[in-house]
Scaffold this motif. Structure first.
Motif, mmCIF file in Angstrom:
data_model
loop_
_atom_site.group_PDB
_atom_site.id
_atom_site.type_symbol
_atom_site.label_atom_id
_atom_site.label_comp_id
_atom_site.label_asym_id
_atom_site.label_seq_id
_atom_site.Cartn_x
_atom_site.Cartn_y
_atom_site.Cartn_z
ATOM 1 N N UNK A 68 -65.651 57.944 -23.843
ATOM 2 C CA UNK A 68 -66.093 56.747 -23.123
ATOM 3 C C UNK A 68 -65.196 56.425 -21.929
ATOM 4 N N UNK A 69 -63.941 56.869 -21.970
ATOM 5 C CA UNK A 69 -63.022 56.599 -20.856
ATOM 6 C C UNK A 69 -62.917 57.762 -19.886
ATOM 7 N N UNK A 70 -63.783 58.774 -20.058
ATOM 8 C CA UNK A 70 -63.775 59.933 -19.182
ATOM 9 C C UNK A 70 -65.150 60.151 -18.580
ATOM 10 N N UNK A 71 -65.151 60.706 -17.390
ATOM 11 C CA UNK A 71 -66.416 61.137 -16.809
ATOM 12 C C UNK A 71 -66.820 62.460 -17.451
ATOM 13 N N UNK A 72 -68.039 62.906 -17.181
ATOM 14 C CA UNK A 72 -68.495 64.193 -17.696
ATOM 15 C C UNK A 72 -67.571 65.308 -17.224
ATOM 16 N N UNK A 73 -67.176 65.283 -15.968
ATOM 17 C CA UNK A 73 -66.312 66.330 -15.418
ATOM 18 C C UNK A 73 -64.930 66.279 -16.056
ATOM 19 N N UNK A 74 -64.401 65.096 -16.273
ATOM 20 C CA UNK A 74 -63.090 64.971 -16.926
ATOM 21 C C UNK A 74 -63.142 65.492 -18.357
ATOM 22 N N UNK A 75 -64.235 65.232 -19.045
ATOM 23 C CA UNK A 75 -64.389 65.727 -20.410
ATOM 24 C C UNK A 75 -64.485 67.247 -20.427
ATOM 25 N N UNK A 76 -65.229 67.790 -19.473
ATOM 26 C CA UNK A 76 -65.347 69.233 -19.370
ATOM 27 C C UNK A 76 -63.995 69.868 -19.068
ATOM 28 N N UNK A 77 -63.252 69.252 -18.160
ATOM 29 C CA UNK A 77 -61.933 69.765 -17.799
ATOM 30 C C UNK A 77 -60.982 69.723 -18.999
ATOM 31 N N UNK A 78 -61.032 68.639 -19.760
ATOM 32 C CA UNK A 78 -60.180 68.519 -20.950
ATOM 33 C C UNK A 78 -60.510 69.614 -21.961
ATOM 34 N N UNK A 79 -61.799 69.898 -22.132
ATOM 35 C CA UNK A 79 -62.203 70.958 -23.051
ATOM 36 C C UNK A 79 -61.724 72.319 -22.600
ATOM 37 N N UNK A 80 -61.855 72.604 -21.307
ATOM 38 C CA UNK A 80 -61.400 73.888 -20.783
ATOM 39 C C UNK A 80 -59.887 74.043 -20.927
ATOM 40 N N UNK A 81 -59.156 72.975 -20.667
ATOM 41 C CA UNK A 81 -57.695 73.045 -20.776
ATOM 42 C C UNK A 81 -57.253 73.270 -22.221
ATOM 43 N N UNK A 82 -57.919 72.616 -23.155
ATOM 44 C CA UNK A 82 -57.580 72.812 -24.562
ATOM 45 C C UNK A 82 -57.852 74.257 -24.983
ATOM 46 N N UNK A 83 -58.976 74.803 -24.524
ATOM 47 C CA UNK A 83 -59.319 76.188 -24.850
ATOM 48 C C UNK A 83 -58.289 77.152 -24.265
ATOM 49 N N UNK A 84 -57.937 76.929 -22.998
ATOM 50 C CA UNK A 84 -56.996 77.818 -22.312
ATOM 51 C C UNK A 84 -55.621 77.773 -22.968
ATOM 52 N N UNK A 85 -55.163 76.589 -23.362
ATOM 53 C CA UNK A 85 -53.864 76.472 -24.040
ATOM 54 C C UNK A 85 -53.884 77.220 -25.375
ATOM 55 N N UNK A 118 -73.253 66.610 -10.092
ATOM 56 C CA UNK A 118 -72.711 66.024 -8.855
ATOM 57 C C UNK A 118 -71.197 65.994 -8.870
ATOM 58 N N UNK A 119 -70.583 66.206 -7.708
ATOM 59 C CA UNK A 119 -69.136 66.323 -7.594
ATOM 60 C C UNK A 119 -68.401 65.065 -8.074
ATOM 61 N N UNK A 120 -69.061 63.908 -8.026
ATOM 62 C CA UNK A 120 -68.415 62.685 -8.473
ATOM 63 C C UNK A 120 -68.676 62.405 -9.955
ATOM 64 N N UNK A 121 -69.352 63.325 -10.634
ATOM 65 C CA UNK A 121 -69.588 63.154 -12.068
ATOM 66 C C UNK A 121 -70.720 62.218 -12.410
ATOM 67 N N UNK A 122 -71.480 61.785 -11.416
ATOM 68 C CA UNK A 122 -72.594 60.873 -11.668
ATOM 69 C C UNK A 122 -73.831 61.641 -12.085
ATOM 70 N N UNK A 123 -74.845 60.908 -12.502
ATOM 71 C CA UNK A 123 -76.108 61.543 -12.830
ATOM 72 C C UNK A 123 -76.802 62.016 -11.551
ATOM 73 N N UNK A 124 -77.542 63.069 -11.648
ATOM 74 C CA UNK A 124 -78.270 63.598 -10.492
ATOM 75 C C UNK A 124 -79.295 62.575 -10.023
#
Length: 229
Positions: A101-118, A221-227
């Motif tokens: 709830x405190x993250x945008x879609x892009x931030x959530x995706x980035x967090x998931x990728x970082x956890x996987x990479x670590x 969208x680059x700002x994480x908003x809905x299309x």
């Protein structure tokens, strides 16, 4: 049932690649088996699976060959136990199934990728070992394929959710998109951490690149908003 338990049920268990025995019933037995599993991982990662010997494992664990056979029938079964022990860490689900709830879609995706990479970085030697064994053992090869398909299937649910919520391009096939993007990030991590490909930059660069490619490929969208907003 917790979310972690639900995720685990979706994935084949690496230990299924070899015959399994019941876990020891005594604390001493559990400690001895754990020592053998830790020793096997050390030897496999150091020498490779093909060149490793049972005597190397027992020497590392400071036990007899007879003790090894009390808990495992073969190197393959020991490897399956090593992979099973590591699976919660090395097989992180990647993209989240819902954005915080405190993250945008892009931030959530980035967090998931970082956890996987670590997680991949921590277990890079083991992942290289799995590639090696899968190349020569059909059971481990099929298991590797099954697990990859399971992850793609789970990521497909997230892609479809983003499409339903208006974030991702609805014209994309979610199965093909999730499969391609999951493979992409997995191979990026494999080349950087397992094969140690030179010139791949920092961990941050890898995570940032993976996230941008996901975002661009899905048409978010680059700002994480809905299309269309």
């Amino acid at each position: 049932m917790s979310k972690t338990e639900e995720q685990g049920k979706e994935l084949p268990v690496l230990g299924d690649a070899a015959p399994k025995r019941d876990l020891p019933s005594t604390p001493r037995g559990l400690r001895t088996r754990a020592s053998l599993v830790a020793a096997a991982r050390t030897v496999f990662e150091r020498d490779g699976f093909i060149d490793s010997r049972l005597t190397d494992i027992t020497k590392e664990a400071q036990c007899s060959t007879g003790t090894f056979y009390t808990y495992f029938d073969s190197k393959e079964e020991a490897l399956a136990a090593v992979l099973h022990e590591a699976q919660e860490d090395m097989l992180h689900p990647g993209p989240p199934q819902e954005h915080h709830e405190n993250r945008s879609v892009i931030e959530s995706l980035d967090a998931g990728n970082r956890a996987y990479i670590k997680a991949y970085k921590r277990n890079a030697k083991l992942m290289l070992l799995l590639e090696q064994v899968a190349a020569v053992d059909p059971e481990f090869r099929q298991l590797r394929l099954d697990r990859g398909q399971a992850f793609a299937k789970r990521n497909c649910k997230w892609v479809r959710k983003l499409q339903d919520e208006g974030y991702a391009d609805p014209s994309l096939d979610p199965v093909m998109s999730a499969s391609a993007l999951s493979l992409m990030v997995g191979r990026m991590a494999y080349y950087k951490y397992a094969l140690k490909q030179p010139g791949w930059g920092s961990d941050d660069l890898l995570a940032e690149t993976a996230t941008k490619l996901w975002v661009n490929a899905l048409g978010i969208p680059a700002d994480g908003s809905r299309r269309g907003d």
